[in-house]
Design a protein around this motif. Structure first.
Motif, PDB file in Angstrom:
ATOM      1  N   ALA A   1       0.446  -1.270  -0.217  1.00 62.63           N
ATOM      2  CA  ALA A   1      -0.025  -0.425  -0.245  1.00 62.63           C
ATOM      3  C   ALA A   1       0.976   1.384  -0.076  1.00 62.63           C
ATOM      4  O   ALA A   1       0.547   2.189  -0.175  1.00 62.63           O
ATOM      5  N   ALA A   2       2.254   1.060   0.528  1.00 60.66           N
ATOM      6  CA  ALA A   2       3.095   2.204   0.597  1.00 60.66           C
ATOM      7  C   ALA A   2       4.116   1.820  -0.692  1.00 60.66           C
ATOM      8  O   ALA A   2       4.674   0.994  -0.151  1.00 60.66           O
ATOM      9  N   TRP A   3       4.678   3.314  -0.736  1.00 59.06           N
ATOM     10  CA  TRP A   3       6.188   3.285  -1.632  1.00 59.06           C
ATOM     11  C   TRP A   3       7.372   3.598  -1.106  1.00 59.06           C
ATOM     12  O   TRP A   3       6.815   5.153  -1.109  1.00 59.06           O
ATOM     13  N   THR A   4       8.066   3.580  -2.092  1.00 59.56           N
ATOM     14  CA  THR A   4       9.789   4.525  -1.221  1.00 59.56           C
ATOM     15  C   THR A   4      10.609   4.684  -2.635  1.00 59.56           C
ATOM     16  O   THR A   4      10.811   3.300  -3.142  1.00 59.56           O
ATOM     17  N   TYR A   5      11.536   4.999  -2.740  1.00 58.37           N
ATOM     18  CA  TYR A   5      12.480   4.801  -4.363  1.00 58.37           C
ATOM     19  C   TYR A   5      13.854   5.374  -3.416  1.00 58.37           C
ATOM     20  O   TYR A   5      14.202   6.795  -2.547  1.00 58.37           O
ATOM     21  N   GLU A   6      14.338   4.233  -3.120  1.00 57.75           N
ATOM     22  CA  GLU A   6      15.900   4.318  -1.994  1.00 57.75           C
ATOM     23  C   GLU A   6      16.654   4.911  -2.398  1.00 57.75           C
ATOM     24  O   GLU A   6      17.839   6.285  -2.240  1.00 57.75           O
ATOM     25  N   GLU A   7      16.984   4.840  -4.019  1.00 55.25           N
ATOM     26  CA  GLU A   7      17.891   5.580  -4.891  1.00 55.25           C
ATOM     27  C   GLU A   7      17.357   6.224  -5.794  1.00 55.25           C
ATOM     28  O   GLU A   7      17.592   5.791  -7.090  1.00 55.25           O
ATOM     29  N   PRO A   8      16.749   7.049  -5.861  1.00 56.87           N
ATOM     30  CA  PRO A   8      15.816   7.573  -7.174  1.00 56.87           C
ATOM     31  C   PRO A   8      16.241   7.935  -8.154  1.00 56.87           C
ATOM     32  O   PRO A   8      17.735   8.174  -7.916  1.00 56.87           O
ATOM     33  N   TYR A   9      16.423   8.202  -9.575  1.00 53.87           N
ATOM     34  CA  TYR A   9      17.471   8.685 -10.946  1.00 53.87           C
ATOM     35  C   TYR A   9      17.815  10.284  -9.872  1.00 53.87           C
ATOM     36  O   TYR A   9      17.135  11.098  -9.261  1.00 53.87           O
ATOM     37  N   GLU A  10      18.681  11.604 -11.168  1.00 53.26           N
ATOM     38  CA  GLU A  10      19.409  12.622 -10.525  1.00 53.26           C
ATOM     39  C   GLU A  10      18.037  13.858 -10.480  1.00 53.26           C
ATOM     40  O   GLU A  10      18.094  14.927  -9.491  1.00 53.26           O
ATOM     41  N   GLU A  11      16.917  13.728 -11.745  1.00 51.80           N
ATOM     42  CA  GLU A  11      15.880  14.490 -11.792  1.00 51.80           C
ATOM     43  C   GLU A  11      15.074  14.191  -9.834  1.00 51.80           C
ATOM     44  O   GLU A  11      14.221  15.161 -10.078  1.00 51.80           O
ATOM     45  N   HIS A  12      15.075  13.138  -9.675  1.00 50.24           N
ATOM     46  CA  HIS A  12      13.899  12.801  -8.662  1.00 50.24           C
ATOM     47  C   HIS A  12      14.617  12.784  -7.553  1.00 50.24           C
ATOM     48  O   HIS A  12      13.991  12.199  -6.637  1.00 50.24           O
ATOM     49  N   ALA A  13      15.679  13.673  -6.789  1.00 50.55           N
ATOM     50  CA  ALA A  13      16.864  12.605  -5.702  1.00 50.55           C
ATOM     51  C   ALA A  13      15.953  13.877  -4.329  1.00 50.55           C
ATOM     52  O   ALA A  13      16.257  12.877  -3.600  1.00 50.55           O
ATOM     53  N   ALA A  14      14.977  14.529  -4.411  1.00 45.23           N
ATOM     54  CA  ALA A  14      13.972  14.686  -3.245  1.00 45.23           C
ATOM     55  C   ALA A  14      13.827  13.371  -3.308  1.00 45.23           C
ATOM     56  O   ALA A  14      12.650  14.069  -1.653  1.00 45.23           O
ATOM     57  N   LEU A  15      13.050  12.979  -3.571  1.00 42.26           N
ATOM     58  CA  LEU A  15      12.120  11.794  -3.329  1.00 42.26           C
ATOM     59  C   LEU A  15      12.803  10.818  -1.842  1.00 42.26           C
ATOM     60  O   LEU A  15      11.957   9.737  -1.569  1.00 42.26           O
ATOM     61  N   GLN A  16      14.154  11.133  -1.797  1.00 46.94           N
ATOM     62  CA  GLN A  16      14.812  10.004  -1.237  1.00 46.94           C
ATOM     63  C   GLN A  16      14.588  10.483   0.041  1.00 46.94           C
ATOM     64  O   GLN A  16      14.527  11.158   0.213  1.00 46.94           O
ATOM     65  N   GLY A  17      13.992   8.993   1.108  1.00 42.61           N
ATOM     66  CA  GLY A  17      13.889   9.042   2.232  1.00 42.61           C
ATOM     67  C   GLY A  17      12.468   9.464   2.566  1.00 42.61           C
ATOM     68  O   GLY A  17      11.882   9.689   3.735  1.00 42.61           O
ATOM     69  N   ARG A  18      11.756   9.263   1.114  1.00 43.45           N
ATOM     70  CA  ARG A  18      10.291   9.245   1.949  1.00 43.45           C
ATOM     71  C   ARG A  18       9.715   8.071   0.964  1.00 43.45           C
ATOM     72  O   ARG A  18       9.710   7.804   0.415  1.00 43.45           O
ATOM     73  N   VAL A  19       8.197   8.045   1.536  1.00 43.27           N
ATOM     74  CA  VAL A  19       7.219   7.430   1.630  1.00 43.27           C
ATOM     75  C   VAL A  19       5.854   7.986   0.863  1.00 43.27           C
ATOM     76  O   VAL A  19       5.281   8.450   1.577  1.00 43.27           O
ATOM     77  N   ALA A  20       5.718   7.419  -0.374  1.00 41.37           N
ATOM     78  CA  ALA A  20       4.503   7.498  -0.718  1.00 41.37           C
ATOM     79  C   ALA A  20       3.060   6.388  -0.221  1.00 41.37           C
ATOM     80  O   ALA A  20       3.574   5.670  -0.253  1.00 41.37           O
ATOM     81  N   PHE A  21       1.873   7.032  -0.483  1.00 38.13           N
ATOM     82  CA  PHE A  21       0.623   5.997  -0.138  1.00 38.13           C
ATOM     83  C   PHE A  21      -0.684   5.508  -1.181  1.00 38.13           C
ATOM     84  O   PHE A  21      -0.737   6.682  -2.179  1.00 38.13           O
ATOM     85  N   TYR A  22      -0.932   4.442  -2.238  1.00 42.04           N
ATOM     86  CA  TYR A  22      -1.835   4.309  -2.412  1.00 42.04           C
ATOM     87  C   TYR A  22      -3.326   4.653  -1.816  1.00 42.04           C
ATOM     88  O   TYR A  22      -4.501   3.919  -2.156  1.00 42.04           O
ATOM     89  N   ASP A  23      -3.007   5.727  -2.190  1.00 38.41           N
ATOM     90  CA  ASP A  23      -5.061   6.593  -1.647  1.00 38.41           C
ATOM     91  C   ASP A  23      -5.891   6.399  -2.915  1.00 38.41           C
ATOM     92  O   ASP A  23      -6.776   5.972  -2.077  1.00 38.41           O
ATOM     93  N   ASP A  24      -5.640   5.294  -3.605  1.00 40.31           N
ATOM     94  CA  ASP A  24      -7.089   5.672  -4.933  1.00 40.31           C
ATOM     95  C   ASP A  24      -7.014   4.235  -5.290  1.00 40.31           C
ATOM     96  O   ASP A  24      -7.734   3.869  -5.351  1.00 40.31           O
ATOM     97  N   LYS A  25      -5.863   3.992  -4.850  1.00 48.15           N
ATOM     98  CA  LYS A  25      -5.783   1.842  -4.949  1.00 48.15           C
ATOM     99  C   LYS A  25      -6.465   0.852  -3.810  1.00 48.15           C
ATOM    100  O   LYS A  25      -7.616   0.016  -3.751  1.00 48.15           O
TER     101      LYS A  25
END
Length: 127
Positions: free
Chosen positions: A93-117
């Motif tokens: 129900a949740a996911w993270t990008y532990e090593e995101p690509y450079e363009e999305h480095a700000a997502l590292q250390g963050r978690v998102a949740f499937y509120d639509d599924k």
């Protein structure tokens, strides 16, 4: 991790990040799982808005890492968590990008949740 192959292959595909200036909350089966004023909203072509919460503002004791993963050509490899609340097991129900690509480095250390599924999960502003 390097540059995103998706952004090079599909340069017109938009994946925009915005730090929100408001407090947001994640509830699962009526219980608060996360609450933060440091949330990044991701707007991606063809996808619903996603809200990424810093781990320090998440009750990580309610999340359990699974063996699931998926590959996003724009953001990187996503690793998943199940959420366990109120005798409910919400698989992947949740996911993270532990090593995101450079363009999305700000997502590292963050978690998102499937509120639509996942019907039991609600992501909303705190009023």
């Amino acid at each position: 991790m390097g540059k995103s192959p998706g952004h090079r292959k599909w340069p017109d595909h938009k994946v925009d990040e915005q730090r929100l200036g408001e407090r947001m909350r994640v509830e699962a089966a009526g219980r608060t799982v996360a609450e933060s004023a440091d949330v990044i909203r991701v707007r991606e072509d063809g996808q619903p808005d996603r809200y990424y919460f810093p781990r320090e503002d998440i009750n990580m004791s309610l999340l359990e890492r699974t063996d699931s993963s998926s590959e996003c050509p724009f953001k990187g490899t996503a690793h998943y968590y199940s959420v366990d609340v109120a005798d409910r097991h919400l698989d992947d129900a949740a996911w993270t990008y532990e090593e995101p690509y450079e363009e999305h480095a700000a997502l590292q250390g963050r978690v998102a949740f499937y509120d639509d599924k996942v019907r039991e999960i609600d992501v909303k502003p705190v009023i």
